[in-house]
Structure formats: structure tokens, C-alpha cells
Write a protein that holds these residues in place. Structure first.
Motif, short mmCIF file in Angstrom:
data_model
loop_
_atom_site.label_atom_id
_atom_site.label_comp_id
_atom_site.label_asym_id
_atom_site.label_seq_id
_atom_site.Cartn_x
_atom_site.Cartn_y
_atom_site.Cartn_z
N VAL A 110 47.72 47.50 46.74
CA VAL A 110 47.38 46.44 46.04
C VAL A 110 46.38 46.53 44.82
N TYR A 111 45.38 47.54 45.22
CA TYR A 111 44.54 47.89 44.33
C TYR A 111 44.96 48.72 43.04
N PHE A 112 45.91 49.47 43.42
CA PHE A 112 46.53 50.14 42.20
C PHE A 112 47.50 49.32 41.31
N ILE A 130 33.83 44.23 36.82
CA ILE A 130 33.32 43.41 37.69
C ILE A 130 34.40 43.31 38.71
N ILE A 131 35.76 43.04 38.32
CA ILE A 131 36.49 42.80 39.37
C ILE A 131 36.95 43.85 40.08
N LEU A 132 36.83 45.15 39.71
CA LEU A 132 36.98 46.30 40.44
C LEU A 132 35.96 46.61 41.54
N LEU A 133 34.78 46.22 41.02
CA LEU A 133 33.75 46.26 41.90
C LEU A 133 33.45 45.37 43.04
N ILE A 134 33.95 44.12 42.73
CA ILE A 134 34.58 43.00 43.76
C ILE A 134 35.34 43.58 44.76
N ALA A 242 39.26 58.30 49.30
CA ALA A 242 38.81 58.43 47.85
C ALA A 242 39.62 57.93 46.82
N ASN A 243 40.88 57.85 47.26
CA ASN A 243 41.79 57.28 46.11
C ASN A 243 41.11 55.74 45.82
N ILE A 244 40.76 55.07 46.84
CA ILE A 244 40.48 53.68 46.54
C ILE A 244 39.01 53.67 45.81
N LEU A 245 38.17 54.59 46.38
CA LEU A 245 36.98 54.59 45.53
C LEU A 245 37.03 55.12 44.16
N ASN A 246 38.01 56.08 43.80
CA ASN A 246 38.15 56.24 42.39
C ASN A 246 38.56 55.28 41.40
N ILE A 247 39.45 54.25 42.02
CA ILE A 247 39.95 52.96 41.39
C ILE A 247 39.00 52.14 41.40
N THR A 248 38.16 51.63 42.38
CA THR A 248 36.99 50.94 42.40
C THR A 248 35.74 51.11 41.77
N ILE A 251 36.03 54.05 38.36
CA ILE A 251 36.31 53.48 37.35
C ILE A 251 35.32 52.05 36.88
N GLY A 252 35.09 51.44 38.10
CA GLY A 252 34.28 50.04 37.84
C GLY A 252 32.83 50.41 37.23
N VAL A 253 32.49 51.31 37.90
CA VAL A 253 31.17 51.82 37.46
C VAL A 253 30.94 52.40 35.80
N SER A 254 31.99 53.14 35.76
CA SER A 254 32.09 53.65 34.32
C SER A 254 32.22 52.71 33.38
N GLY A 255 33.22 51.78 33.82
CA GLY A 255 33.50 50.73 32.79
C GLY A 255 32.14 49.65 32.43
N ILE A 256 31.33 49.70 33.30
CA ILE A 256 30.24 48.82 33.25
C ILE A 256 29.18 49.67 32.30
N VAL A 257 29.11 50.82 32.45
CA VAL A 257 28.30 51.87 31.61
C VAL A 257 28.67 51.76 30.02
#
Length: 315
Positions: A110-112, A130-134, A242-248, A251-257
Motif C-alpha cells: 500500500v505504501y509503495f 507530510i503524508i509520508l510521515l503520517i 527497512a523498506n517501509i522506513l525508506n519510503i516513509t 523520503i519524508g524527512v528529506s522532502g521536508i528539508v
């Protein structure tokens, strides 16, 4: 150029060694809790082994190399699934038990799909992040429910005491490992960009292959160590987590930066390959509760074919 290559290799070594120390300290904590392997792999160990990817991608985003950020994250999911799980389970196929794996499998699929939809406009901006971090928050809540369920199965009293010296050693290993990852990440990114420009390939290709492999080595080390000790479920849980964390998270924190640029190669090659690997990993395991050698060989073959195609496009 010789100095650039040397510094790039030093950065890679620091990430590998730092990641190994970081993982080892986390595994020691995991062993003391006596929680199920699949749970430990998908929580404590996966968070620790994803730290190199996180720091590399966030640092790259802060420096403005946003395609490297997303390339490293997606490249790591490809490397984790194809190389780490594919290679280790060819040697000894792993057995999957319980509902925990199935829950994680549904989440990763689902996350992918969500990350592909968010990336379709060519940008992961702050709202997408923000969606990814949620989604990450949802993942953590579900983990909390699983932990509560496991504790209700009388796992509270199955804990091993760690002395003051042991705690200090774990903390020291954790700190040194983290410093190694941070310093190594900066060396890897700065010199990786120079190498990409010199070779004539985009920075995203370097991040999808060499850097993704480097940051995924903690997962490979964990998988081989678990394999040697007969704990195959640990490596499976680690890779899915690890794959779930890579996606959320990554990418989520990098996109905030810094908003991340999604190139056409990501949409039409990298994302489809990663999603195909995830389906090949999870769907058969739903039916048979194990990973077969044929399944693992197929994952490894796709990984090798993907890397070959990646470099043939640009070299």
C-alpha cells in the motif's frame, strides 16, 4: 581524481563500519528483550540499519542533490529486496510465521502505491512529505499494538538484565557508529557527485547503485549474521521494515528539508522494479509461509539485470 576516489572509499568504509557498530548495539538491545525475531527485525534492527540511508538522503537534500536523496532511498529498497534477501535466502530459504509478516507485507504494498502516486507529478514536496510521515506514524502505532499483543503473551518476564558496563559499551558503540555514518555520508555525497560528473552519469545513477549498495550493507551484514545463526526470520523482518522506513521516514524527512525532484527514470524504471520485487517477495510468502530458492534467485536476477540496464543506459 585519485583523492576523490580515496575520499569516496573512506566515506563508504565509515558508513559500513559505523553501520555495523550501530546495528550491533541495536541487536544487543533486541536480544535482551527476547521478542520474536520477525518483530525485532521489522522494528529495532530495521530502524538501525536504515540510519545510513536516512542520513545520506537527508544530507544530500540539504546540499541540494535531491535526485540523489530519492535515488538512494529507492535504490536501497531494490538492493535490500533483490541482493540482501535474494542472496541470503538462496543459501538457506527462510520460513515465515505469524500474522506480523502479513501485516507488514500489506503495508509495504500500500505504501509503495502511495509513493508512486505522490511522485507522479515529478516532485515530492512538503505536503507529500507530510503524508509520508503520517504513514510512518500509522506504522509506529501498528507496531505498538503488536508489541502490546506480544507482551500479553507473557513476554514481560523474558528479559535479560544488562549491567552498567554493558549499557556503557552499547551506548559507546551506538555513538561511534552514528558518528561514522554521519562523517561517511558527507564524504560519500560530496565525492560521489564529483565522480558522477567525471564519469558522465547522473547523480541519481550513482545513488541508485553504489551509494544504495553502501548504505544497504548493514542490512546485508545483518542478514548474513542472522543466516549464520539460523535466524532467517530476522533478516526478512529487517528488510521489510527497512523498506517501509525508506519510503516513509527517509523520503519524508528529506522532502521536508528540500522538495525532491522525481526524474522519469524513477517513475518508469526504478519504482516499477522495486514494486515488482516487493510483490515477488510478499505474495508467494502469503501462500506458503516461506521464501523459496527459486523466488530468491528470481529476486537476485532482477537486481543484477536492473544494475546492468542502469549502467548501459548511461555508459
Amino acid at each position: 581524481m585519485e583523492m576523490t576516489i580515496l575520499l569516496f572509499c573512506i566515506g563508504l568504509i565509515l558508513i559500513i563500519k559505523g553501520g555495523d557498530m550501530f546495528v550491533e548495539s541495536s541487536v544487543n538491545i533486541a536480544r535482551a528483550t527476547h521478542l520474536p525475531e520477525i518483530f525485532i527485525g521489522a522494528t529495532i534492527v530495521s530502524i538501525a540499519t536504515t540510519t545510513p540511508e536516512g542520513i545520506v538522503s537527508i544530507t544530500a537534500a540539504a546540499k541540494g542533490y535531491t535526485s540523489m536523496s530519492i535515488g538512494n532511498a529507492i535504490g536501497s529498497t531494490i538492493c535490500n529486496t533483490g541482493l540482501v534477501l535474494g542472496f541470503s535466502n538462496i543459501i538457506i530459504p527462510g520460513k515465515i510465521k505469524g500474522r506480523f509478516f502479513k501485516m507488514k507485507s500489506v503495508l509495504i504494498i500500500v505504501y509503495f502505491i502511495i509513493i508512486i502516486i505522490l511522485s507522479y507529478d515529478g516532485l515530492i514536496d512538503i505536503s507529500d512529505s507530510i503524508i509520508l510521515l503520517i504513514l510512518l506514524f500509522v506504522y509506529i502505532i501498528l507496531e505498538g499494538f503488536v508489541l502490546k499483543y506480544k507482551k500479553n503473551q507473557n513476554l514481560k518476564n523474558n528479559k535479560m538484565k544488562i549491567g552498567l558496563r554493558g549499557k556503557f559499551e552499547i551506548f559507546l558503540s551506538f555513538t561511534i557508529g552514528l558518528l561514522g555514518i554521519v562523517i561517511g555520508s558527507n564524504l560519500l555525497i560530496n565525492n560521489g557527485v564529483i565522480l558522477a560528473e567525471f564519469i558522465g552519469v547522473p547523480e541519481s545513477v550513482i545513488s541508485l547503485s553504489i551509494i544504495a549498495l553502501g548504505t544497504s550493507l548493514p542490512e546485508l551484514t545483518t542478514a548474513l549474521t542472522a543466516l549464520k545463526k539460523g535466524h532467517t526470520a530476522l533478516s526478512v523482518g529487517n528488510v521489510i521494515g527497512a523498506n517501509i522506513l525508506n519510503i516513509t521516514l527517509v523520503i519524508g524527512v528529506s522532502g521536508i528539508v528540500n522538495p525532491l525532484k522525481v526524474v522519469k527514470q524513477n517513475l518508469f524504471l526504478d519504482f516499477p522494479v522495486s514494486f515488482l520485487m516487493i510483490l515477488i517477495l510478499t505474495i508467494p510468502c502469503f501462500l506458503r509461509n516461506r521464501i523459496s530458492r527459486v523466488q530468491s534467485a528470481f529476486l537476485l536476477f532482477i537486481y543484477v539485470a536492473y544494475i546492468t540496464i542502469l549502467y548501459r543506459i548511461y555508459l
